[in-house]
Design an enzyme around this catalytic site. Structure first.
Site, PDB file in Angstrom:
ATOM      1  N   GLU A 142       0.822  -1.208   0.000  1.00  0.00           N
ATOM      2  CA  GLU A 142       0.000   0.000   0.000  1.00  0.00           C
ATOM      3  C   GLU A 142       0.861   1.266   0.000  1.00  0.00           C
ATOM      4  O   GLU A 142       0.533   2.254  -0.675  1.00  0.00           O
ATOM      5  CB  GLU A 142      -0.947   0.002   1.206  1.00  0.00           C
ATOM      6  CG  GLU A 142      -1.996  -1.100   1.190  1.00  0.00           C
ATOM      7  CD  GLU A 142      -2.860  -1.063  -0.065  1.00  0.00           C
ATOM      8  OE1 GLU A 142      -3.058   0.029  -0.629  1.00  0.00           O
ATOM      9  OE2 GLU A 142      -3.328  -2.133  -0.492  1.00  0.00           O
ATOM     10  N   HIS A 145       2.070   2.338  -3.350  1.00  0.00           N
ATOM     11  CA  HIS A 145       1.092   3.124  -4.104  1.00  0.00           C
ATOM     12  C   HIS A 145       1.280   4.606  -3.811  1.00  0.00           C
ATOM     13  O   HIS A 145       1.192   5.456  -4.711  1.00  0.00           O
ATOM     14  CB  HIS A 145      -0.338   2.715  -3.717  1.00  0.00           C
ATOM     15  CG  HIS A 145      -0.820   1.452  -4.364  1.00  0.00           C
ATOM     16  ND1 HIS A 145      -0.690   1.195  -5.712  1.00  0.00           N
ATOM     17  CD2 HIS A 145      -1.471   0.374  -3.850  1.00  0.00           C
ATOM     18  CE1 HIS A 145      -1.223   0.011  -5.996  1.00  0.00           C
ATOM     19  NE2 HIS A 145      -1.695  -0.500  -4.877  1.00  0.00           N
ATOM     20  N   GLU A 215      -0.958  -2.550  -9.652  1.00  0.00           N
ATOM     21  CA  GLU A 215      -1.018  -3.524  -8.563  1.00  0.00           C
ATOM     22  C   GLU A 215       0.189  -4.461  -8.607  1.00  0.00           C
ATOM     23  O   GLU A 215       0.777  -4.784  -7.575  1.00  0.00           O
ATOM     24  CB  GLU A 215      -2.321  -4.322  -8.646  1.00  0.00           C
ATOM     25  CG  GLU A 215      -3.575  -3.524  -8.346  1.00  0.00           C
ATOM     26  CD  GLU A 215      -3.572  -2.911  -6.954  1.00  0.00           C
ATOM     27  OE1 GLU A 215      -2.985  -3.516  -6.023  1.00  0.00           O
ATOM     28  OE2 GLU A 215      -4.159  -1.827  -6.786  1.00  0.00           O
TER      29      GLU A 215
END
EC number: 3.4.24.-
Length: 297
Positions: A142, A145, A215
């Site tokens: 995460e 990102h 992703e």
């Protein structure tokens, strides 16, 4: 991408650039066609730009509100903050705000337009199911990102789809559907509807393709940062398996937020990979296995 110790991904940067460029070309062509058929698109553009700015500057607050997340202090969640502190130091990036969503859905997400405004949120379901190393792998994913500014890029990429959707509604609500041009040609509204639908479909496919690659890039960067790809792979298997056992009604409520999540909420039905926000579990595990072999683990 801001300077961090997350592994750089030239493939991701190239895909982001190409996608934004193609969407820009599509936008110019879309506007040219609308002007050619005599549509005054200023109002629609102003509304779309306003929505884009709100989404860009308030994405963190909107996401937390929509997913019932709340920020937590180090005293409330010491283990979670400890992992985030460690990852922030390893990545040499500002510590994001930390939040928890009270949901049995085992998932996590990151949002915010840049590193200074980022928030990383996990659900109570994923905290209960994963051990410390697996949770660290998910949080590293995460935080990558955030480092790659994925939220900002995906917000900008979604702009054309917003415009196309608003143009369709504009044509329907203003009665353009039955209005013909001066030469008794086809209804202007029909032209707007068909062009808008085509533009939306193309922009949808482009942004979904970019979403799937980002992703994979986040998996790779997170695994290389922690040097434990097997922990992330284990988390993926656990989370994907447990999501399949979540009640269908709960999954359907969560599906609108799939683009944010660590792994998508699916109802057990097959979804064409072309329309998915995430690559398949098999592809993600295969990439992590290759990284593990490269690291000798």
């Amino acid at each position: 991408m801001s300077r961090t110790r997350f592994a750089p991904d030239r493939g991701l940067s190239a895909r982001m650039t190409v996608t934004i460029f193609l969407l820009g070309l599509l936008y110019v062509a879309f506007m040219a066609i609308l002007i050619a058929v005599g549509v005054q698109a200023v109002t629609v553009l102003v509304i779309a730009a306003g929505l884009l700015l709100v989404q860009y500057f308030f994405s963190d607050k909107i996401a937390l509100f929509a997913m019932h997340g709340r920020e937590v202090s180090p005293e409330e969640a010491p283990e979670l903050h400890g992992i985030i502190d460690r990852l922030s130091a390893m990545a040499d990036m500002p510590k994001p705000r930390v939040a928890i969503a009270d949901s049995d859905m085992p998932n996590a997400f990151a949002t915010g337009r840049n590193q200074k405004n980022a928030v990383v949120c996990v659900t109570t379901g994923i905290m209960r199911r994963l051990d410390a190393s697996e949770l660290e792998g998910v949080l590293a994913h995460e935080m990558s990102h955030v480092a790659h500014r994925d939220v900002a890029v995906m917000t900008i990429a979604s702009f054309l789809g917003i415009v196309a959707g608003l143009m369709t509604r504009f044509a329907l609500y203003t009665g353009l559907g039955g209005r013909r041009d001066s030469n008794n040609g086809p209804p202007i509204g029909l032209i707007i509807f068909l062009v808008s639908a085509l533009v939306y479909a193309v922009s949808f496919l482009l942004t979904r393709a970019l979403s799937r690659y980002r992703e994979l890039a986040a998996d790779r960067a997170g695994a290389l940062l922690t040097q434990r790809p097997s922990a992330l792979a284990s988390a993926l298997v656990k989370v994907s398996g447990d999501i399949a056992r979540i009640p269908t009604s709960d999954l359907r409520q969560a599906q609108p937020f799939n683009a944010f999540y660590f792994t998508p909420a699916l109802s057990g039905q097959s979804v064409a990979s072309l329309f998915s926000t995430h690559p398949s579990l098999e592809r993600r595990l295969d990439q992590l296995a290759k990284i593990s072999a490269t690291l000798g683990r």
